[in-house]
Design a protein around this motif. Sequence first.
Motif, PDB file in Angstrom:
ATOM      1  N   PRO A  13      50.817  16.050 -18.665  1.00  0.00           N
ATOM      2  CA  PRO A  13      51.224  16.220 -17.257  1.00  0.00           C
ATOM      3  C   PRO A  13      51.143  14.922 -16.453  1.00  0.00           C
ATOM      4  O   PRO A  13      51.849  14.761 -15.455  1.00  0.00           O
ATOM      5  CB  PRO A  13      50.227  17.250 -16.720  1.00  0.00           C
ATOM      6  CG  PRO A  13      49.707  17.954 -17.914  1.00  0.00           C
ATOM      7  CD  PRO A  13      49.712  16.956 -19.029  1.00  0.00           C
ATOM      8  N   ALA A  14      50.293  13.997 -16.883  1.00  0.00           N
ATOM      9  CA  ALA A  14      50.148  12.752 -16.125  1.00  0.00           C
ATOM     10  C   ALA A  14      51.251  11.754 -16.465  1.00  0.00           C
ATOM     11  O   ALA A  14      51.471  10.793 -15.732  1.00  0.00           O
ATOM     12  CB  ALA A  14      48.787  12.123 -16.408  1.00  0.00           C
ATOM     13  N   GLU A  47      47.052  16.821 -23.943  1.00  0.00           N
ATOM     14  CA  GLU A  47      46.299  17.054 -22.701  1.00  0.00           C
ATOM     15  C   GLU A  47      46.771  16.137 -21.583  1.00  0.00           C
ATOM     16  O   GLU A  47      46.774  16.497 -20.418  1.00  0.00           O
ATOM     17  CB  GLU A  47      44.814  16.729 -22.924  1.00  0.00           C
ATOM     18  CG  GLU A  47      43.968  17.836 -23.476  1.00  0.00           C
ATOM     19  CD  GLU A  47      42.594  17.269 -23.842  1.00  0.00           C
ATOM     20  OE1 GLU A  47      42.026  16.507 -23.022  1.00  0.00           O
ATOM     21  OE2 GLU A  47      42.122  17.563 -24.955  1.00  0.00           O
ATOM     22  N   TRP A 107      42.353   9.805 -19.011  1.00  0.00           N
ATOM     23  CA  TRP A 107      42.005  11.230 -19.016  1.00  0.00           C
ATOM     24  C   TRP A 107      41.102  11.564 -17.832  1.00  0.00           C
ATOM     25  O   TRP A 107      41.262  12.587 -17.200  1.00  0.00           O
ATOM     26  CB  TRP A 107      41.327  11.589 -20.340  1.00  0.00           C
ATOM     27  CG  TRP A 107      42.321  11.757 -21.452  1.00  0.00           C
ATOM     28  CD1 TRP A 107      42.921  12.912 -21.842  1.00  0.00           C
ATOM     29  CD2 TRP A 107      42.846  10.728 -22.309  1.00  0.00           C
ATOM     30  NE1 TRP A 107      43.789  12.669 -22.880  1.00  0.00           N
ATOM     31  CE2 TRP A 107      43.762  11.347 -23.196  1.00  0.00           C
ATOM     32  CE3 TRP A 107      42.648   9.347 -22.408  1.00  0.00           C
ATOM     33  CZ2 TRP A 107      44.457  10.646 -24.173  1.00  0.00           C
ATOM     34  CZ3 TRP A 107      43.341   8.644 -23.376  1.00  0.00           C
ATOM     35  CH2 TRP A 107      44.234   9.291 -24.244  1.00  0.00           C
ATOM     36  N   GLN A 112      40.992  10.117 -14.913  1.00  0.00           N
ATOM     37  CA  GLN A 112      41.704  10.053 -13.628  1.00  0.00           C
ATOM     38  C   GLN A 112      43.038  10.787 -13.684  1.00  0.00           C
ATOM     39  O   GLN A 112      43.952  10.496 -12.922  1.00  0.00           O
ATOM     40  CB  GLN A 112      41.937   8.587 -13.244  1.00  0.00           C
ATOM     41  CG  GLN A 112      40.675   7.790 -13.056  1.00  0.00           C
ATOM     42  CD  GLN A 112      39.888   8.257 -11.853  1.00  0.00           C
ATOM     43  OE1 GLN A 112      40.454   8.640 -10.833  1.00  0.00           O
ATOM     44  NE2 GLN A 112      38.567   8.262 -11.972  1.00  0.00           N
ATOM     45  N   GLN A 113      43.126  11.722 -14.610  1.00  0.00           N
ATOM     46  CA  GLN A 113      44.408  12.391 -14.836  1.00  0.00           C
ATOM     47  C   GLN A 113      44.995  13.000 -13.559  1.00  0.00           C
ATOM     48  O   GLN A 113      46.193  12.909 -13.309  1.00  0.00           O
ATOM     49  CB  GLN A 113      44.222  13.477 -15.887  1.00  0.00           C
ATOM     50  CG  GLN A 113      45.544  14.024 -16.389  1.00  0.00           C
ATOM     51  CD  GLN A 113      45.356  14.852 -17.642  1.00  0.00           C
ATOM     52  OE1 GLN A 113      44.309  14.796 -18.269  1.00  0.00           O
ATOM     53  NE2 GLN A 113      46.359  15.606 -18.003  1.00  0.00           N
ATOM     54  N   SER A 114      44.126  13.583 -12.710  1.00  0.00           N
ATOM     55  CA  SER A 114      44.653  14.233 -11.514  1.00  0.00           C
ATOM     56  C   SER A 114      45.226  13.203 -10.546  1.00  0.00           C
ATOM     57  O   SER A 114      46.222  13.451  -9.872  1.00  0.00           O
ATOM     58  CB  SER A 114      43.556  15.044 -10.838  1.00  0.00           C
ATOM     59  OG  SER A 114      42.442  14.214 -10.594  1.00  0.00           O
ATOM     60  N   GLN A 115      44.596  12.023 -10.513  1.00  0.00           N
ATOM     61  CA  GLN A 115      45.109  10.972  -9.640  1.00  0.00           C
ATOM     62  C   GLN A 115      46.438  10.413 -10.173  1.00  0.00           C
ATOM     63  O   GLN A 115      47.350  10.069  -9.427  1.00  0.00           O
ATOM     64  CB  GLN A 115      44.074   9.838  -9.532  1.00  0.00           C
ATOM     65  CG  GLN A 115      44.443   8.800  -8.499  1.00  0.00           C
ATOM     66  CD  GLN A 115      43.585   7.543  -8.566  1.00  0.00           C
ATOM     67  OE1 GLN A 115      43.916   6.565  -7.950  1.00  0.00           O
ATOM     68  NE2 GLN A 115      42.481   7.566  -9.306  1.00  0.00           N
ATOM     69  N   ASN A 137      48.661  11.905 -11.938  1.00  0.00           N
ATOM     70  CA  ASN A 137      49.667  12.946 -12.060  1.00  0.00           C
ATOM     71  C   ASN A 137      51.129  12.469 -11.964  1.00  0.00           C
ATOM     72  O   ASN A 137      51.644  12.234 -10.885  1.00  0.00           O
ATOM     73  CB  ASN A 137      49.380  13.993 -10.975  1.00  0.00           C
ATOM     74  CG  ASN A 137      50.327  15.153 -11.085  1.00  0.00           C
ATOM     75  OD1 ASN A 137      50.831  15.451 -12.176  1.00  0.00           O
ATOM     76  ND2 ASN A 137      50.579  15.796  -9.958  1.00  0.00           N
ATOM     77  N   GLY A 138      51.764  12.308 -13.112  1.00  0.00           N
ATOM     78  CA  GLY A 138      53.172  11.917 -13.127  1.00  0.00           C
ATOM     79  C   GLY A 138      53.429  10.476 -12.740  1.00  0.00           C
ATOM     80  O   GLY A 138      54.561  10.115 -12.441  1.00  0.00           O
ATOM     81  N   ARG A 139      52.403   9.648 -12.713  1.00  0.00           N
ATOM     82  CA  ARG A 139      52.610   8.253 -12.295  1.00  0.00           C
ATOM     83  C   ARG A 139      52.071   7.272 -13.339  1.00  0.00           C
ATOM     84  O   ARG A 139      51.595   6.194 -13.025  1.00  0.00           O
ATOM     85  CB  ARG A 139      51.975   8.013 -10.929  1.00  0.00           C
ATOM     86  CG  ARG A 139      52.629   8.893  -9.854  1.00  0.00           C
ATOM     87  CD  ARG A 139      51.864   8.860  -8.570  1.00  0.00           C
ATOM     88  NE  ARG A 139      52.163   7.643  -7.807  1.00  0.00           N
ATOM     89  CZ  ARG A 139      51.601   7.369  -6.636  1.00  0.00           C
ATOM     90  NH1 ARG A 139      50.724   8.190  -6.109  1.00  0.00           N
ATOM     91  NH2 ARG A 139      51.919   6.261  -5.994  1.00  0.00           N
ATOM     92  N   SER A 194      60.772  15.483  -6.135  1.00  0.00           N
ATOM     93  CA  SER A 194      60.387  14.694  -7.294  1.00  0.00           C
ATOM     94  C   SER A 194      61.328  15.038  -8.443  1.00  0.00           C
ATOM     95  O   SER A 194      61.077  15.934  -9.233  1.00  0.00           O
ATOM     96  CB  SER A 194      58.936  15.009  -7.640  1.00  0.00           C
ATOM     97  OG  SER A 194      58.655  14.588  -8.931  1.00  0.00           O
TER      98      SER A 194
END
Lengths: 369, 303
Positions: free
Chosen positions: A226-227, A223, A175, A177-180, A182-184, B165
Amino acid sequence: MNAPSRSPSSRRRFLQFSAAALSGVALANCRPQIADPGGNSGGSGSQNSLSIYSWSNYFDDELLSSFTAETGIRIVADVFDSNEAMLARVQAGGGAAYSIIYPSDYMVQQMIELDLLTELDKSRLEGLDRLLDQWQNPVYDPNNAHSVPTTWGTTGLVFSRSRLNPAPADWDFLWEQQSQLNGRLTLFNDVREVMGAVLKSLGFSYNSTDPAQIEAAYNRLRELKPAIASFTTDGWRDQIVTGDLLVAMGYSSDAIDLATEAPDIEYVIPASGSSLWTDTMVIPKTAPNPEGAYAWMNFLLKPENAARAVERLKFATPNQAAIDLLSPELRNNKNLFPPAEVLAKCEGIAPVGAATELYDRYWTQITSA
Amino acid sequence: MAVSPSSASTPVQTSSPSIANRLSRLVQPLLLLAPAGVWLLLLLVIPTLMILNISLIPGLRPGEIPGAYGLGNFLRIFDPINLRVMGRSLYFAIGTTIICLLLGFPVAYWIALLSPPRWRNLLLVAFVLPLWTSSLLRDYAWITILRPTGVLNSLLGAIGLPPQSLLNTGTAVIIGLSYSFLPYMVLILYASLEKLDRRLLEAAADLGANARQAFLKVTVPQTLPGIAAGSLLVFIISLGDFIAPELLGGASSMTIARLIYNQFLGATRNWGFGSALSMILILAVSLAIALLLKYGDRDIESY
């Protein structure tokens, strides 16, 4: 795959699974030889063969041939890729041929409740006292009355050291590092493991049955959505090596296996705890060859046999005497045999009764949002 | 005397083969249909009835005592969560059908009407070739192509375009499904286009229709049954597929097929609800086939 199916490396990977299925075919080809009159002329063929229903990576040729050399019993092995698929087949009557099945912990409990398992005659088993304390009286099967634990491992986070900074230490990392991420990020395609991890991150039990706690976990998981690239139990291996993924939820056995190929890959058991799984051997009530089944159990309880299997197949054994025989390198591998204080925080996945429907409902919701 | 027996025997002789004829007319279809009939009865009709039976017991789980009959399983399907799953399945299936039709028609048209005749069979075989590999393998190939550092993005990067993507999206699922089922569409459209009466096209040209008018007013109406059959087949198989959504669809990939799978082989083991979902799927597919038989066949007969 959604099924809480878990255990070492290859068995959930499609390609290796098909390889295993092929070896299953190869093993099945032993059948004519089993019926070969050259064997025990007086006995029926079934006493000379033992049918095993198991995860795919618990055998290799060496193990099977040394068993046959020692006992004269040939093995016919079939493989399954999830506990639920195995149970469905057994309940549909397709399991009558098997004398040994390899269910995981919570499935043992379920099968006992469904009255599918033979109570073990302990006088015919040697070496149960060599098991680690933790497996002497497991929650899923008190006193190992119906099952013999044979392998175990943990669930944790797999990541590439060079690509991820800072390194994850606990579930909260996802949570934070969610922005880092992102989708990975991938999590298991398994409602209990995923919800369990989120429950742990909130300080609850992996096996919570409290609707309020489960709902809180669902909201926290939403929440994180998105990640999350996808929910997959085994599809992350290639993509974490190539860098398409940064973190994957993985079984210790998969991580150890992958780390031998890609040294950059690391595995961590989250600090607030994770799931600890055990795969066992059981004898179903319908077993045609219980004699052979006991012979197989005793064979694998022998420390030298268990140790050799661990060295080749890289799974953790609950057999203390076997661990003592391992090379120091394996014995001190913290991913294979985590320290006791880490294990103390881990829980085995246990049946949650009526809450299963609730979990399933949230799972449908999260995967269809 | 010599005449009468013969004359007497003649009607007997003619009547006996007629009885035999009638008998054989009765027996022959029976004999011919029996194997398929038994097959259908044992492996389709009876199992479907069994599924129907299970679907009428709310919350039935194996190993538990079945409860009373009721419609609870079917009512549960109307839960918004489950409706949304069905909506997504329909979206994937309809999207795939449209893409297959748009991509398949020109190909089938070219193979059937424009390509050199001696190459036609070879071209068809080449087109069907991907079907010889496992669908699992085909979807894995798409992962390799679509992943962020995959083949597609390497190509795009090489020609200076921004990376896409696509993996783990609905688009990826439709790409995977369309790739898998396009050959079916092409085969069926080819069969339909091959029978096209070209004299009508010549007549249309003689009467002053331009190419576009001739295509829309002559070619398309004649191939409508083929278009319907191909679309329906692609729709049905993509509605039931769960490999592509599972491997390519990412975190939001729940489809009705997967939902059914989860009820039988997942943790809940709710066979009752799973059977009810299966019945809905069977019903939807049967309805589609019934529509095809009603409207598709009539057009074929009118030729």
